[in-house]
Design an enzyme around this catalytic site. Structure first.
Site, PDB file in Angstrom:
ATOM      1  N   GLU A   1       5.308  -5.195   3.319  1.00  0.00           N
ATOM      2  CA  GLU A   1       4.620  -5.304   2.036  1.00  0.00           C
ATOM      3  C   GLU A   1       5.497  -6.013   0.987  1.00  0.00           C
ATOM      4  OE1 GLU A   1       3.285  -1.371   0.989  1.00  0.00           O
ATOM      5  OE2 GLU A   1       1.621  -1.450   2.393  1.00  0.00           O
TER       6      GLU A   1
ATOM      7  N   GLU B   1      -2.399  -1.407   8.410  1.00  0.00           N
ATOM      8  CA  GLU B   1      -2.438  -0.050   7.856  1.00  0.00           C
ATOM      9  C   GLU B   1      -3.806   0.247   7.274  1.00  0.00           C
ATOM     10  OE1 GLU B   1       0.603   1.151   5.137  1.00  0.00           O
ATOM     11  OE2 GLU B   1       2.238   0.338   6.345  1.00  0.00           O
TER      12      GLU B   1
END
Length: 847
Positions: free
Chosen positions: A199, A270
């Site tokens: 991320e 995710e």
């Protein structure tokens, strides 16, 4: 071009030789595949999916983190994940677990990454590996080891030479170890996909050009290792080639802009199955209907890989959680903290995977088309021209009302905010809104063997009044503790003149501003109390009216951590602890103690240094019998026998405040009962004790409690089960996808008569011992808390008992003829719901 044999006989001969050679090679390859234990797998990709050995795949993955459970738990957790329809397991690699001390690597116990991956392989599943270096994961320091902060000139996660040097060394140690074990698909192993960094787009702008350079460097690092697998970067839309940019979030079917190149597949790394919790949080829940809707939508829009984060969250043992994060992690996942199936989340997603598999050929090889019959409805379908291969997804985005969709000459009623899946473009086999899998309720049963009278002994820490120190400001707490403890002491002395105390009508106040996480304060040996911040605030002010004495006064503060931060830019420069200390209400004006006094420091508790949390350290201090009352900073120890059965075990910390727990020297984690949620309840009461931590008798329990006057006699041990099993199904729901198979590109029923049933199943060898609730009508509530409505078929309970009592599993037809045996329907216009609750158990042994 066409070849004329009369003109080129030599060319025909050459072609024949090539064909024979090819046939020999194919034969040899085929033989190798059948004789080799681990045939090598080529993993490539295109704009549709990953391609493994030339075969496109739909990948259903779940995150399971090896340090958050124990090696003896891994086999069951992985097996249940596979039974839930997963074919892939995803895990981070935790740098601070494997290299807690610089240069000294650990791969044993819960850190045995190789063993974990081989167990996944043994179950015939793939692995997605996320080695970091940064992982976040609500894990202490985002997985980065503390010692990294002490490297001169270092800045984390940017184009910084020291950080890149240590990252490269760590990544190569991990990947080389797995390569030595032949665990990559190119070697015949299960690892088909890797992720570097995590991320990064959340912090990239803070580092400007250095951030761009760093992410390019990270991509080149893993690509240069030639491990034969593709690599992804999640939430990194500008991921440099050949990295695949992937999505994280709850609704990637709508939020993901898509791959940044046409030759890359749509991957979802995710899909958050719930929300992790921090101390002070109320309960969190994400419905399985919402998860199923999001997955169906993603696959209907060219998605071919989903990973549930988490599929099993597990436990943050010891001091491994990030700041404020509870010991229990993602408990609302399909497998709960203890590895038990959380229904209906587990079963409804399993049915979804079955439905998507029926659509596999169309999704991976068909041409997609989209129709929008109305503002709230949408049709997405895949067809192979000239064949019967076709799969459709009918979506209703209206959150309040059902919608009728006409598709290929037939009308379909689609429930509110749902997607119906038609693997042949004709037959509805699954609806994301209609849950037909069973439900369960978790029970905590007080142990008879473990909860005998506890004879607690106590040892109380000495509160220092004066420590040596040369600092003129309170020392930063992360740097003081160096992640070896949660506790750091601060002391200072200051003088008060008699004139300062003579201000009329004024009251002196001590004010301490701290960047978190918690703080205990003593003045002249008297405990003033404690304060704490929250996960959102990350700072707080402790303010207390105090009585000072003329002359020398002694101030003592105990700074308390609940873990290091796990995210954000410039993580190496994040600070915590007391930042400003002052006294107001004096005649001479405010007295600032922050920068005008010398501060003394001490790291940790005496009991920690002596290791009194474990048996070998117990005799190093003098323990006293607990009298029923003790000050804060007290250690409590007692012994208990292991709870009966083989079920999971937890300790309930009722009556306690805040501290740490150990069983037989193993860190159970941090508890914080006094930090209440908005519901005026502790965020977490039960704390998991793995069975592998226990021995049959005389287990050592040690607790370090920060707060005074707690009540350890209220602590108890419980065993956990999901023996309360339920069903909640509407009579108009779609029959289970298990009724359908695909044969010769045609969806076929496995029986002549497909009808809707409620299926109940006990775990293990248990059987249905009692029917606790049954109603066919309009009951309300949830599993463990059903109530009758205004409409109910009187024979409901008798019907369920007939079908289920004494059986390990049962199947009940859900229709009027099953329950309204007298054919008297008191509410004929009502769509009936069947609510059933049964209790599972083992038959008592006869004497």
């Amino acid at each position: 071009m066409r070849i004329h044999s009369s003109n080129h006989p030599w060319l025909l001969l050459a072609i024949l030789v090539v064909l024979l050679s090819s046939f020999g090679a194919l034969s040899s390859t085929g033989k190798e595949k059948t004789t080799s234990k681990n045939p090598k797998k080529e993993v490539t990709y295109d704009g549709t999916s990953l391609i493994i050995n030339g075969k496109r795949e739909l990948l259903y993955s779940g995150s399971i983190h090896y340090p958050r459970s124990t090696p003896d738990m891994w086999p069951k957790i992985i097996k249940r994940a596979k039974q839930g329809g997963l074919n892939t397991i995803q895990t981070y690699v935790f740098w601070n677990v494997h290299e807690p001390v610089q240069g000294k690597f650990n791969f044993s116990g819960r850190a045995d990454l190789v063993k974990f991956i081989k167990l996944v392989e043994k179950n015939g599943m793939y692995v997605t590996l996320r080695p970091g270096p940064f992982i976040q994961a609500e894990w202490n320091h985002g997985g980065l080891p503390y010692w990294l902060r002490e490297i001169p000139g270092i800045f984390f996660r940017t184009d910084n030479k020291p950080f890149k040097e240590h990252t490269e060394r760590y990544v190569k140690v991990i990947l080389d170890k797995l390569k030595e074990e032949k665990l990559f698909a190119s070697q015949g192993g299960p690892i088909i996909l890797g992720q570097i960094e995590n991320e990064y787009s959340a912090v990239e702008r803070a580092y400007k050009e250095d951030g761009v350079n760093y992410i390019k460097w990270a991509a080149k690092l893993v690509d240069s290792m030639n491990l034969g697998i593709p690599w992804v970067m999640c939430k990194q839309n500008n991921a440099p080639d050949p990295m695949i940019n992937a999505c994280n979030g709850r609704h990637c079917g709508d939020t993901f802009p898509g791959p940044n190149k046409k030759n890359k597949p749509s991957l979802w790394t995710e899909n958050w199955t719930t929300q992790f919790r921090v101390f002070g949080d109320p309960p969190a829940h994400r419905s399985v209907e919402d998860i199923a809707f999001s997955v169906a939508r993603f696959f209907s829009k060219n998605g071919s890989h989903v990973n549930y984060y988490m599929y099993h969250g597990g436990t943050n043992f010891g001091r491994t959680s990030a700041h404020y994060v509870t010991t229990r992690y993602y408990d609302d996942a399909p497998l709960d903290e203890f590895g038990l199936e959380r229904e209906p989340k587990y079963g409804h997603l399993k049915h979804l995977h079955n439905a998507l598999n029926l659509c596999k050929k169309a999704l991976l090889w068909g041409h997609s088309r989209t129709e929008k019959p109305s503002k709230d409805t949408e049709i997405r379908y895949y067809e192979q021209p000239g064949t019967k291969v076709c799969a459709a997804f009918l979506a209703n985005n209206n959150t309040e009302a059902a919608e009728t969709i006409k598709f290929k000459g037939k009308e379909y009623v689609i429930p509110p905010r749902s997607i119906s899946i038609l693997p042949d473009c004709k037959t509805v086999v699954y609806s994301t809104a209609e849950v037909i899998s069973q439900h369960t309720s978790r029970n905590y049963m007080k142990s008879k063997k473990a909860n005998k009278k506890f004879n607690f002994k106590v040892f109380t820490e000495t509160v220092p009044s004066e420590l040596k120190g040369e600092s003129f400001i309170p020392v930063e707490l992360y740097g003081l503790t160096e992640d070896e403890t949660d506790y750091g002491w601060y002391t200072t002395n200051f003088k008060i003149d008699d004139n300062d105390l003579k201000k009329k009508g004024g009251k002196t106040t001590l004010r301490i501003a701290s960047l978190g996480h918690a703080l205990h304060v003593w003045l002249n040996g008297k405990y003033l109390g404690n304060g704490h911040g929250s996960h959102e605030e990350k700072s707080f002010v402790f303010q207390k009216k105090v009585s000072l004495k003329e002359g020398e006064n002694h101030l003592t503060m105990l700074g308390v951590l609940t873990g290091f931060p796990d995210s954000g830019s410039y993580l190496e420069h994040r600070y915590t602890g007391p930042r400003s200390v002052s006294i107001s209400g004096l005649s001479s004006g405010p007295l600032d103690l922050t920068e005008k006094n010398k501060w003394g420091n001490k790291v940790g508790m005496e009991g920690e240094k002596l290791g009194i949390h474990a048996a070998k350290g117990l005799k190093k201090v003098k323990w006293k019998k607990f009298s029923g009352k003790a000050p804060g900073l007290t250690w409590y120890q007692t012994h208990f026998d292991a709870p009966e059965s083989k079920s999971s075990v937890a300790i309930r910390m009722n009556g306690m405040g805040k501290g740490l727990i150990w069983v037989n020297g193993e860190g159970i984690g941090r508890y914080w009962m006094s930090f209440l949620s908005p519901l005026k309840m502790p965020t977490q009461v039960e704390y998991h004790i793995p069975r592998s931590f226990l021995k049959p008798k005389k287990n050592l329990l040690v607790i370090f409690e920060e707060e005074p006057n707690v009540k350890p006699k209220l602590i108890d041990f419980v065993i956990i089960n999901r023996d309360t099993v339920c069903s909640y199904i509407g009579e108009n729901y779609t029959p289970s996808v298990r009724n359908w198979i695909k044969k010769n590109d045609k969806v076929q029923a496995i029986t002549d008569d497909v009808f809707l049933t409620a299926n109940l199943k006990c775990s293990g060898t248990k059987k249905i011992a009692a029917v606790e609730f049954a109603s066919f009508g309009n009951p309300t509530g949830t599993c463990g808390n059903f109530t009758l409505g205004s409409c109910n078929a009187p024979a409901s309970k008798q019907v369920i008992e007939k079908y289920c009592l004494g059986k390990s599993k049962c199947e009940i037809p859900v229709n009027k003829s099953t329950f309204q045996q007298d054919k008297n329907d008191s509410c004929p216009k009502l769509m009936k719901m069947l609510a059933v609750q049964v209790k599972c158990g083992r038959a008592k042994k006869k004497n």
